[in-house]
Structures are given as structure tokens and as C-alpha cells.
Design a protein around this motif. Structure first.
Motif, PDB file in Angstrom:
ATOM      1  N   HIS A  24       0.825  -1.209   0.000  1.00  0.00           N
ATOM      2  CA  HIS A  24       0.000   0.000   0.000  1.00  0.00           C
ATOM      3  C   HIS A  24       0.861   1.262   0.000  1.00  0.00           C
ATOM      4  CE1 HIS A  24      -3.805  -2.008   0.219  1.00  0.00           C
ATOM      5  NE2 HIS A  24      -3.428  -2.698   1.276  1.00  0.00           N
ATOM      6  N   LEU A  25       1.989   1.223   0.703  1.00  0.00           N
ATOM      7  CA  LEU A  25       2.886   2.378   0.687  1.00  0.00           C
ATOM      8  C   LEU A  25       3.448   2.614  -0.712  1.00  0.00           C
ATOM      9  CD1 LEU A  25       4.778   1.790   4.044  1.00  0.00           C
ATOM     10  CD2 LEU A  25       3.254   3.696   3.514  1.00  0.00           C
ATOM     11  N   SER A  26       3.769   1.543  -1.417  1.00  0.00           N
ATOM     12  CA  SER A  26       4.296   1.711  -2.782  1.00  0.00           C
ATOM     13  C   SER A  26       3.209   2.244  -3.714  1.00  0.00           C
ATOM     14  CB  SER A  26       4.873   0.403  -3.309  1.00  0.00           C
ATOM     15  OG  SER A  26       3.875  -0.574  -3.453  1.00  0.00           O
ATOM     16  N   GLU A  27       1.949   1.864  -3.491  1.00  0.00           N
ATOM     17  CA  GLU A  27       0.849   2.439  -4.274  1.00  0.00           C
ATOM     18  C   GLU A  27       0.745   3.935  -3.996  1.00  0.00           C
ATOM     19  OE1 GLU A  27      -2.874   0.445  -3.672  1.00  0.00           O
ATOM     20  OE2 GLU A  27      -1.994  -1.503  -4.132  1.00  0.00           O
ATOM     21  N   ASN A  28       0.883   4.319  -2.737  1.00  0.00           N
ATOM     22  CA  ASN A  28       0.829   5.745  -2.398  1.00  0.00           C
ATOM     23  C   ASN A  28       1.943   6.514  -3.094  1.00  0.00           C
ATOM     24  OD1 ASN A  28      -1.370   5.315  -0.734  1.00  0.00           O
ATOM     25  ND2 ASN A  28      -0.184   5.314   1.144  1.00  0.00           N
ATOM     26  N   ILE A  29       3.148   5.963  -3.053  1.00  0.00           N
ATOM     27  CA  ILE A  29       4.292   6.650  -3.657  1.00  0.00           C
ATOM     28  C   ILE A  29       4.117   6.754  -5.168  1.00  0.00           C
ATOM     29  CG2 ILE A  29       6.766   6.443  -4.128  1.00  0.00           C
ATOM     30  CD1 ILE A  29       7.015   5.265  -1.255  1.00  0.00           C
ATOM     31  N   SER A  30       3.635   5.678  -5.792  1.00  0.00           N
ATOM     32  CA  SER A  30       3.488   5.712  -7.251  1.00  0.00           C
ATOM     33  C   SER A  30       2.364   6.654  -7.694  1.00  0.00           C
ATOM     34  CB  SER A  30       3.252   4.303  -7.804  1.00  0.00           C
ATOM     35  OG  SER A  30       2.021   3.799  -7.352  1.00  0.00           O
ATOM     36  N   ASN A  31       1.420   6.951  -6.821  1.00  0.00           N
ATOM     37  CA  ASN A  31       0.316   7.847  -7.170  1.00  0.00           C
ATOM     38  C   ASN A  31       0.468   9.232  -6.559  1.00  0.00           C
ATOM     39  OD1 ASN A  31      -1.599   6.275  -8.806  1.00  0.00           O
ATOM     40  ND2 ASN A  31      -1.574   4.920  -7.031  1.00  0.00           N
ATOM     41  N   ALA A  32       1.659   9.577  -6.141  1.00  0.00           N
ATOM     42  CA  ALA A  32       1.874  10.880  -5.492  1.00  0.00           C
ATOM     43  C   ALA A  32       1.517  12.050  -6.405  1.00  0.00           C
ATOM     44  CB  ALA A  32       3.322  11.002  -5.029  1.00  0.00           C
ATOM     45  N   ASP A  33       1.650  11.879  -7.709  1.00  0.00           N
ATOM     46  CA  ASP A  33       1.345  12.963  -8.646  1.00  0.00           C
ATOM     47  C   ASP A  33      -0.007  12.792  -9.328  1.00  0.00           C
ATOM     48  OD1 ASP A  33       3.733  14.275  -8.137  1.00  0.00           O
ATOM     49  OD2 ASP A  33       4.821  13.138  -9.667  1.00  0.00           O
ATOM     50  N   THR A  34      -0.790  11.833  -8.901  1.00  0.00           N
ATOM     51  CA  THR A  34      -2.107  11.604  -9.497  1.00  0.00           C
ATOM     52  C   THR A  34      -3.108  12.586  -8.899  1.00  0.00           C
ATOM     53  OG1 THR A  34      -1.596   9.255  -9.748  1.00  0.00           O
ATOM     54  CG2 THR A  34      -3.916   9.894  -9.884  1.00  0.00           C
ATOM     55  N   PRO A  35      -3.753  13.395  -9.728  1.00  0.00           N
ATOM     56  CA  PRO A  35      -4.732  14.364  -9.203  1.00  0.00           C
ATOM     57  C   PRO A  35      -5.884  13.660  -8.494  1.00  0.00           C
ATOM     58  CG  PRO A  35      -4.181  14.872 -11.479  1.00  0.00           C
ATOM     59  CD  PRO A  35      -3.574  13.534 -11.176  1.00  0.00           C
ATOM     60  N   GLY A  36      -6.243  14.167  -7.314  1.00  0.00           N
ATOM     61  CA  GLY A  36      -7.367  13.637  -6.555  1.00  0.00           C
ATOM     62  C   GLY A  36      -7.093  12.354  -5.800  1.00  0.00           C
ATOM     63  N   TYR A  37      -5.850  11.865  -5.811  1.00  0.00           N
ATOM     64  CA  TYR A  37      -5.532  10.606  -5.127  1.00  0.00           C
ATOM     65  C   TYR A  37      -5.418  10.848  -3.627  1.00  0.00           C
ATOM     66  CZ  TYR A  37      -3.191   6.283  -3.821  1.00  0.00           C
ATOM     67  OH  TYR A  37      -2.869   5.084  -3.228  1.00  0.00           O
ATOM     68  N   ARG A  38      -6.068   9.991  -2.853  1.00  0.00           N
ATOM     69  CA  ARG A  38      -5.967  10.034  -1.391  1.00  0.00           C
ATOM     70  C   ARG A  38      -5.103   8.870  -0.940  1.00  0.00           C
ATOM     71  NH1 ARG A  38      -9.156  13.580   1.067  1.00  0.00           N
ATOM     72  NH2 ARG A  38     -10.886  14.459  -0.097  1.00  0.00           N
ATOM     73  N   ARG A  39      -4.163   9.153  -0.055  1.00  0.00           N
ATOM     74  CA  ARG A  39      -3.258   8.103   0.405  1.00  0.00           C
ATOM     75  C   ARG A  39      -4.002   7.061   1.218  1.00  0.00           C
ATOM     76  NH1 ARG A  39      -0.797   9.610   5.930  1.00  0.00           N
ATOM     77  NH2 ARG A  39       0.703   7.972   5.523  1.00  0.00           N
ATOM     78  N   LYS A  40      -3.522   5.828   1.126  1.00  0.00           N
ATOM     79  CA  LYS A  40      -4.123   4.719   1.854  1.00  0.00           C
ATOM     80  C   LYS A  40      -3.435   4.568   3.200  1.00  0.00           C
ATOM     81  CE  LYS A  40      -5.344   2.254  -2.320  1.00  0.00           C
ATOM     82  NZ  LYS A  40      -5.147   1.047  -3.124  1.00  0.00           N
ATOM     83  N   LEU A  41      -4.227   4.344   4.229  1.00  0.00           N
ATOM     84  CA  LEU A  41      -3.721   4.150   5.578  1.00  0.00           C
ATOM     85  C   LEU A  41      -4.003   2.708   5.997  1.00  0.00           C
ATOM     86  CD1 LEU A  41      -5.120   7.433   7.143  1.00  0.00           C
ATOM     87  CD2 LEU A  41      -2.785   6.996   6.382  1.00  0.00           C
ATOM     88  N   VAL A  42      -2.995   2.039   6.516  1.00  0.00           N
ATOM     89  CA  VAL A  42      -3.112   0.640   6.910  1.00  0.00           C
ATOM     90  C   VAL A  42      -3.094   0.561   8.432  1.00  0.00           C
ATOM     91  CG1 VAL A  42      -2.011  -1.619   6.769  1.00  0.00           C
ATOM     92  CG2 VAL A  42      -1.941  -0.094   4.816  1.00  0.00           C
ATOM     93  N   SER A  43      -3.997  -0.230   8.978  1.00  0.00           N
ATOM     94  CA  SER A  43      -4.003  -0.471  10.422  1.00  0.00           C
ATOM     95  C   SER A  43      -3.863  -1.970  10.656  1.00  0.00           C
ATOM     96  CB  SER A  43      -5.290   0.056  11.056  1.00  0.00           C
ATOM     97  OG  SER A  43      -6.408  -0.608  10.500  1.00  0.00           O
ATOM     98  N   PHE A  44      -3.343  -2.316  11.818  1.00  0.00           N
ATOM     99  CA  PHE A  44      -3.150  -3.718  12.168  1.00  0.00           C
ATOM    100  C   PHE A  44      -4.100  -4.102  13.282  1.00  0.00           C
ATOM    101  CE2 PHE A  44       1.207  -2.462  10.777  1.00  0.00           C
ATOM    102  CZ  PHE A  44       1.215  -3.202   9.608  1.00  0.00           C
ATOM    103  N   GLN A  45      -4.441  -5.378  13.319  1.00  0.00           N
ATOM    104  CA  GLN A  45      -5.263  -5.903  14.400  1.00  0.00           C
ATOM    105  C   GLN A  45      -4.808  -7.317  14.713  1.00  0.00           C
ATOM    106  OE1 GLN A  45      -9.048  -5.400  12.547  1.00  0.00           O
ATOM    107  NE2 GLN A  45      -9.077  -7.446  11.680  1.00  0.00           N
ATOM    108  N   THR A  46      -5.194  -7.783  15.877  1.00  0.00           N
ATOM    109  CA  THR A  46      -4.827  -9.143  16.264  1.00  0.00           C
ATOM    110  C   THR A  46      -5.890 -10.110  15.785  1.00  0.00           C
ATOM    111  OG1 THR A  46      -5.909  -8.916  18.406  1.00  0.00           O
ATOM    112  CG2 THR A  46      -3.564  -8.386  18.303  1.00  0.00           C
TER     113      THR A  46
END
Length: 130
Positions: A24-46
Motif C-alpha cells: 500500500h505504501l508503494s501504491e501511495n508513492i506511485s500515485n503521489a502525482d495523481t490528481p485527486g488521489y488520497r493516500r491509503k492508511l493501513v491499520s493492524f489488528q490481532t
């Protein structure tokens, strides 16, 4: 489940979760210049497996960062409004790279724990064979 296999299971789930986070971080980085793109946030759970007393790690719901998208002034852009502005991306490359470094180090730590549990299990088996 033995303690060695439990330790390997927890470490493997941690590696899998961090690998998904890196994806998901690599998707965020690759779309850094994409207009209207919102970064993805990942959470962990047990995740407690049925009958186990050990909790594994898994990725929770992936959310979109709801912070305001920056306005970019470029009248020549096809998505520009009447004032010449369009919505940019809310990806901050510095934050994404820091998160990627953290995920990488966590993955490596889980890998070392996995290898350590595997080596201890192998050494125990060799001792029992004697």
C-alpha cells in the motif's frame, strides 16, 4: 501447537502484514502525482486462531486519508476549474518513505525471530536424536 511453531506463526503473520503495508505504501508513492488521489492508511489488528492462545497479526481495513487535498494552480491542466485550480494528491513522500523504512525494519525483525525459532527447533530436534 508447540511454542516454536507458535513463534513462527506469529512472526510469519507479522511479515505478511508488513509486506501488505509495503504494498500500500508503494501504491501511495506511485500515485503521489495523481490528481485527486488520497493516500491509503493501513491499520493492524490481532487475529486469534480458534483454539490457540497466541494472537497473530493481520491487516485491518484499509482507509483513505481524509485530509484536505491541496489545490494546484495550473490553468492548462485538463482537470482545472474556471480559476485554473485542480485537486492534487495528499501523499507526502517524506512520510511515505519513513513509513516504508519502518515497515522494512519490522519485516526484518520478524524474519530474524522466525529464523531464530526455526534454528532453536532444529537444535532441539538434533539434541533429542542423540
Amino acid at each position: 501447537m508447540t511454542d516454536f511453531s507458535s513463534a513462527r506463526s506469529v512472526s510469519a503473520s507479522g511479515m505478511q502484514a508488513q509486506a501488505q503495508r509495503l504494498r500500500h505504501l508503494s501504491e501511495n508513492i506511485s500515485n503521489a502525482d495523481t490528481p485527486g488521489y488520497r493516500r491509503k492508511l493501513v491499520s493492524f489488528q490481532t487475529a486469534l486462531a480458534h483454539g490457540d492462545r497466541v494472537s497473530n497479526v493481520e491487516v485491518g481495513r484499509v482507509r483513505l486519508d481524509q485530509s484536505e487535498l491541496p489545490k494546484v494552480y495550473d490553468p492548462a491542466h485538463p482537470m482545472a476549474d474556471q480559476e485554473g485550480n485542480y485537486s492534487g494528491s495528499n501523499v507526502n513522500l517524506l512520510i511515505e518513505l519513513a513509513d516504508a523504512r519502518e515497515a522494512q525494519r519490522s519485516y526484518e525483525a520478524n524474519l530474524k525471530m522466525f529464523d531464530q525459532a526455526r534454528n532453536m527447533s532444529s537444535s532441539l530436534m538434533q539434541l533429542l536424536r542423540r
